[in-house]
Design an enzyme around this catalytic site. Structure first.
Site: not given
Lengths: 353, 353, 353, 353
Positions: C163-164
């Site tokens: 995920g970012c």
């Protein structure tokens, strides 16, 4: 010794009780703010179906701690307690609601902010809004509430507040239309995202709006017939509306090939005479206005520049104020016999700095 | 029947005449606006060297048509006509100017908005501001004007309004500091570009600020000693300031490893008791505030959330209002014996919508 | 004589044919761009149910005239023509789709960009994503694709791209976690609106996001277990995510009370050793990174500053690139035996200037 | 089987060595990026007085880790090592520098990006730029480098790249000018802040630009004579330029009262024929372009709409690319005998999403 520009030295002897219908949107929020600072008109009731029985701060978080009201469900409003009504419903909804209010006997001033009572000609509704008007009889009595160009607001019982683009473009072109010379105005105008309302949509999706300009309804915006109704058929309008990457305000230019060479002083005199007594129009000659100084104010800023027969007029206004809520309060003030700018000037906050 | 939240029913019997020194910057503009809407304090004189003899609208275009004053050159101010002074000079300038005003016999309230009178200890100035204080004797009498945490403002003659970050961080941490337990607060806070003032610089160059976050003075911001002076040495502060891509407002978080598990209700009670009588602090339990609802208001919004011994408190305020001008007016109100929020609530405009 | 930094001198003998599943969203668009500029991997098929049979420019207007493909309906994809798959479906969708692709016999590299294969422990899914995993057997084989901290990507058949937020926070904290000392990291991080995807929502409504910072999922973001899985249980994370008023990029700080006084050089050596061979991490000592230089690049920028036992580490990355698409291509490159940065460096366009 | 849209299948046998003069500004940065991704032209030398001997990343932080060059002092450039020159100096500086380079015997292509060689008539310089041209003899040989409307670029030794507004407006109006009918175009166009360059000024001060539109040089912009030189005197231009609240891109409308009723298909045929072979112009009939899809690309987007004799044409382009750097590379490609779009298409990054 200088005096404060706008002191309300007299303690108002009576405060009118105002109802705001459909007060949870952006225009509704703007109306609530204006009434909260108004010396002679106070918010009494504000309705919202979605936020019924919740505090105003639930829909307008910045008003928490400033306004104590809770939203009333539309069905539970007690019209008998109210001296005047501001209707901030969406287009197509007001025309359903207002006839019933009148039938119920409410006889105070009603100021509608939608398009539903702006047109004298009922045929506009099916053509431009895809709907027949359910109460065409009201259209004849309704007054188009552009305060700078109407003398009938004070005596009206139902006033239709103009659209945001229509306000800017009409104020821009009306002093020219008065010269009784046919001309074409080429208008490009950009509006902020609050003009699309509080409901998310693709037009207001941040990644698509940030750093973007998006034209829409090119040569086909529904404010065109509204402008024509005021200006007359000798004015041709070529209008490109676009959305800009900001929240509040409309900025636009009108570029005109005037039938003969325009003398700058003559043009200035047209505008200065037209708006000499207009407290909500600020004029500048030989320069076009920027957007920011108009935002957060009840003003429409106008400015012009000429070169031979070329005439350019620029305009800037806050779409939620002069394009909606503060113009509605101008109308309310006139209908209540108050000074036109009561509650509108010297706000403690500017939108930018 | 609901009543308007903040009606000023009594017509004020006397209006104080206020002077704003250095009124051409952003804080000056904010002060002019607040005074224009104030029921009992009116702008009398506003100074600017750059804009001397020009109308206020030359520096603050959105005020054109709302405020009639022209700027007075600093040397030409007639202190005898003034009841109180708000000094919006930059850091290092007020300490030069205020002593002379006092020597000339001005004895009304003075509210300074720079850092120049915030510190009791003169040694702070050479250490943090690279300058010796020319009037260290005034520091003992000057009151640090954080209204929520000072009882001395009403009786003071010289009040130093806190810095914008210091206001937010101190209001955030003071209820915890009251518990007399040593702790470390890890604070990250972002400020808008108006905090850098009206003069262009690389920090406010649009292409470099748009879509950017830029940390600066990491662990070394000059508001640190100011916060420590109020909170005491048992609070350790680890502060990362950063600039954000917006014009107004500060938003930040304080993350704290509390010495023992924190009961959410206990934490809430600390805050609610601390700010029970504070009209310019809005508290929320179990959620952190967003920035936008605080912008354009005189409020500092606070909120908190806990998880075991982890405690997070968020804050949001308008750097030009609660971080400067409206806090100065809170102080002015106290010094003049007026209600603390006179002129501060229910503005007709929100900054966003 | 200087040489261009990143020339691809050899003409690649073979170009892999890549399929992008669910290519109409922002991450899909970023993948299409990267593949269009890639020297050894070319977009072959891109799917979208909504845009089936329409050109790529219908969903991604800026790609018109640059990419000739049309979208394929998901059901019509010919897996036999493809050498590798990039799956940009939303969370909860990939776990439905990928098992079927494997059952159909596709045996090339699959890089998923959702959360659906990031966790080794199937119990995470019901707890954090409200769903049981339909193919828990795949979780044991799937490799968590954070290229800087995994040696297994090259040999994997299914890689889950992090995920970012998890990418930024893990890269920030992993060099500290390596020191085998328990510590707590207080992280505040802000993300741009593209992180919410291409579908309008209240979180991305322009008037509510412009000039706003809004915290959400405070102490409860679903990237927490993902970070913990990589870093180990000796690292405590106190994480406040917030949305910021920009389109692309994540900026954050990690503030840490390190168990003993931190020597700046020691901290620098931890980071420099950890990322010596990492082409997509850029380190700076004694300063925290700004957001803008990382946006539009495949880099995670890191920087740190110390004061006694206080340690602050900042990070910045583009959520759609190092937080999604370019990291997926790093993984693809490893799986295909290509240089890790093939197709990722020296783009002709920066996002700001 | 679809093929990648723009593969450069042949390994170029020779790479030209390019010098960029004055490479520390925004246009310089854009040129460095384009060359870094170019298959047949490589940055060899880049000059900057301010950043001499510093890495490119000092002026362009996002290029750190992507481009290895350091800036060369302007005096130390070795022209003998260079095959071509791109001159990104400011207006008034190129005209001082280029003559000396030619006298020193440099005989490769020179592409200038300032206004200094755009005009055939030397009299334009004292009138519009307040300076006499020091080398008027060069103006006769210099070619105005608007690739879509010039056949002389390939054989030229000195090419002047058009201004950003001039590029957009000329591409918009040239297909109409070809019809040999006199007409007046009313143009309103807005530009991003990067057009003002990297040096802070009041025009780019964030609090004054955020949420603002500011017209400037109304009816008097210096691109007017440039446009007239290309289009001819039968086209009258009424041009209102304005600054908008974004970093990159120009968006504008041209509104025209065409001498007779315009048939939409006829108008479309004019544009489609004019730009049939133009790889950097994207046309749309019956709709005006938005700004965002053009930003970050080498395209000028055009679109039109008609209503009777009213004709509206919209345009959008990236002021730093099609308005400067990518157009210069189009010219460079032609002068080097390369495909016109070499190095310009399929960038791995879009500016928005």
């Amino acid at each position: 010794m200088p005096q404060p520009a706008h002191s309300f030295s007299a303690s108002p002897t009576a405060v009118s009780h105002i109802g705001v219908l459909h007060g949870a949107g952006y225009v509704g929020g703007a109306l609530i703010r204006l009434l909260a600072a108004h010396p002679a008109a106070a918010l009494h009731t504000v309705t919202s179906r979605t936020f019924a029985d919740q505090p105003v701060g639930a829909a307008h978080p910045s008003l928490r701690g400033q306004v104590d009201h809770t939203f009333t469900a539309p069905d539970e409003i007690a019209f008998g307690s109210l001296d005047a009504l501001l209707v901030a419903a969406e287009h197509g909804r007001s025309m359903q609601v207002v006839p019933g209010i009148l039938e119920d006997g409410f006889d105070g001033p009603i100021i509608d902010l939608s398009a539903d009572f702006r047109f004298r000609d009922p045929a506009v509704y099916p053509e431009w809004f895809d709907t027949a008007h359910p109460a065409p009889g009201l259209l004849a009595d309704a007054v188009y509430g552009l305060p700078e160009w109407s003398d009938e607001i004070g005596g009206a019982s139902l006033v239709a507040t103009p659209g945001c683009y229509a306000t800017g473009i009409t104020l821009t072109l009306a002093p020219l239309a008065q010269q009784d010379v046919p001309f074409t105005a080429h208008v490009t105008a950009l509006t902020g995202a609050s003009g699309s309302g509080a409901t998310p949509s693709s037009a207001t999706h941040f990644p698509d709006r940030d750093g973007n300009v998006r034209p829409y309804k090119v040569l086909g915006h529904q404010h065109r017939p509204e402008i024509r109704q005021t200006l007359g058929t000798h004015v041709s309008l070529d209008f490109v509306p676009a959305s800009g990457p900001w929240t509040r305000g409309i900025w636009g230019t009108a570029q005109i090939e005037w039938p003969k060479a325009t003398d700058p002083n003559t043009v200035s005199s047209w505008y200065e005479e037209a708006y000499a007594g207009a407290p909500c129009v600020r004029c500048s000659s030989d320069r076009l206005p920027s957007l920011q100084p108009a935002v957060g104010t009840p003003f429409c800023d106008l400015g012009w520049k000429t070169d031979g027969s070329t005439l350019v007029v620029g305009f800037a206004l806050d779409n939620l104020l002069k394009g909606a809520a503060s113009q509605a309060v101008q109308n309310l003030n006139r209908m209540l016999g108050l000074p036109e700018t009561a509650g509108l000037l010297t706000s403690p906050v500017s939108v930018s700095t």
